[in-house]
Design a protein around this motif. Structure first.
Motif, short mmCIF file in Angstrom:
data_model
loop_
_atom_site.label_atom_id
_atom_site.label_comp_id
_atom_site.label_asym_id
_atom_site.label_seq_id
_atom_site.Cartn_x
_atom_site.Cartn_y
_atom_site.Cartn_z
N THR A 154 25.69 4.60 11.85
CA THR A 154 24.80 4.50 10.70
C THR A 154 23.41 4.06 11.13
OG1 THR A 154 25.34 2.19 10.27
CG2 THR A 154 26.75 3.86 9.24
N GLU A 155 22.43 4.30 10.28
CA GLU A 155 21.07 3.88 10.58
C GLU A 155 20.90 2.37 10.50
OE1 GLU A 155 17.89 5.92 8.70
OE2 GLU A 155 18.84 7.89 8.96
N ALA A 156 21.78 1.72 9.77
CA ALA A 156 21.69 0.26 9.64
C ALA A 156 22.09 -0.45 10.94
CB ALA A 156 22.58 -0.21 8.49
N VAL A 157 22.94 0.19 11.73
CA VAL A 157 23.40 -0.39 12.99
C VAL A 157 23.12 0.62 14.11
CG1 VAL A 157 25.33 -1.50 14.18
CG2 VAL A 157 25.24 -1.54 11.69
N PRO A 158 21.85 0.75 14.53
CA PRO A 158 21.53 1.76 15.54
C PRO A 158 22.07 1.40 16.93
CG PRO A 158 19.60 0.44 15.03
CD PRO A 158 20.68 0.01 14.08
N ARG A 159 22.20 2.41 17.74
CA ARG A 159 22.69 2.24 19.11
C ARG A 159 21.62 1.56 19.97
NH1 ARG A 159 25.55 7.17 21.96
NH2 ARG A 159 26.86 6.67 20.19
N LEU A 160 22.06 0.81 20.97
CA LEU A 160 21.15 0.17 21.90
C LEU A 160 20.97 1.08 23.12
CD1 LEU A 160 22.43 -3.52 21.89
CD2 LEU A 160 20.45 -2.59 20.71
N ALA A 161 19.73 1.39 23.45
CA ALA A 161 19.46 2.18 24.65
C ALA A 161 19.64 1.31 25.89
CB ALA A 161 18.05 2.74 24.61
N ALA A 162 19.23 0.06 25.79
CA ALA A 162 19.36 -0.90 26.89
C ALA A 162 19.25 -2.29 26.29
CB ALA A 162 18.26 -0.70 27.93
N CYS A 163 19.70 -3.26 27.05
CA CYS A 163 19.60 -4.64 26.58
C CYS A 163 19.23 -5.54 27.76
CB CYS A 163 20.92 -5.10 25.96
SG CYS A 163 20.76 -6.71 25.16
N ILE A 164 18.25 -6.38 27.53
CA ILE A 164 17.81 -7.35 28.53
C ILE A 164 18.35 -8.70 28.11
CG2 ILE A 164 15.82 -8.42 29.64
CD1 ILE A 164 14.27 -5.85 28.85
N VAL A 165 19.07 -9.36 29.01
CA VAL A 165 19.65 -10.67 28.70
C VAL A 165 18.94 -11.72 29.53
CG1 VAL A 165 21.75 -12.05 28.71
CG2 VAL A 165 21.88 -9.61 28.15
N PHE A 166 18.39 -12.72 28.85
CA PHE A 166 17.70 -13.82 29.53
C PHE A 166 18.71 -14.92 29.82
CE2 PHE A 166 14.15 -11.58 27.82
CZ PHE A 166 13.15 -11.79 28.74
N ARG A 167 18.81 -15.33 31.09
CA ARG A 167 19.73 -16.39 31.49
C ARG A 167 19.04 -17.73 31.62
NH1 ARG A 167 24.26 -13.72 35.23
NH2 ARG A 167 24.39 -11.79 34.08
#
Length: 173
Positions: A154-167
């Motif tokens: 759905t458009e309300a929950v779009p797919r993530l192309a990438a995710c950057i996680v800060f540690r």
């Protein structure tokens, strides 16, 4: 036998033409080797020097061409995820500073107000990176989002192309 006579006549004709125009014949035959000798002489004048590039590689900043990414993400209804590994104030502040830095270095582009000469560019709108970025306060929030049944559907929950996680708090952007 007829072929040999024709071939011999053609060779004789060409030799007469070459013999009659001696200057052109000399230029056709003699000029290429002379030019090669000049190039070899020029090459021999200079000495190659080996320069260590390690000092420059360490100082180089590799910048990914990020500018068209928000446009593509918007067109595909995908998002860039930015998450803090743990829900603490330092990593959340680093995450927010990173998104602000992206907005500062890659501002939005509105083709209709930018004065582009090309009519095709007037309809282009590249959003700010923060408009196509989803912020997550922790890895658990990111996992919950990705494991959602509507993820990417759905458009309300779009797919993530990438995710950057800060540690950690990271550098000052």
């Amino acid at each position: 036998m007829s072929f040999l006579r024709h071939f011999n006549a053609l060779l004789c004709k060409n030799m007469r033409l070459k013999w009659r125009s001696k200057c052109v014949t000399f230029l056709e035959v003699g000029l290429p080797p002379i030019l090669v000798l000049i190039l070899v002489a020029i090459y021999g004048i200079f000495e190659p020097t080996n320069v260590s590039t390690s000092q420059f590689v360490e100082q180089a900043v590799h910048v990914v061409p990020f500018s068209p990414l928000p446009y593509r993400l918007q067109q595909m209804n995908w998002r860039l995820g930015v998450a803090a590994e743990t829900n603490d104030a330092a990593t959340i502040a680093a995450r927010d500073r990173f998104v602000d830095w992206l907005d500062a270095y890659h501002p939005a582009l509105n083709g209709s107000s930018s004065g582009f000469l090309s009519p095709g560019m007037k309809s282009v709108f590249v959003p700010k990176p923060s408009e196509v970025t989803l912020k997550f306060d922790s890895n658990a929030d990111l996992d919950t989002y990705v494991l959602n049944d509507d993820y990417g559907i759905t458009e309300a929950v779009p797919r993530l192309a990438a995710c950057i996680v800060f540690r950690s708090a990271g550098p000052e952007w």
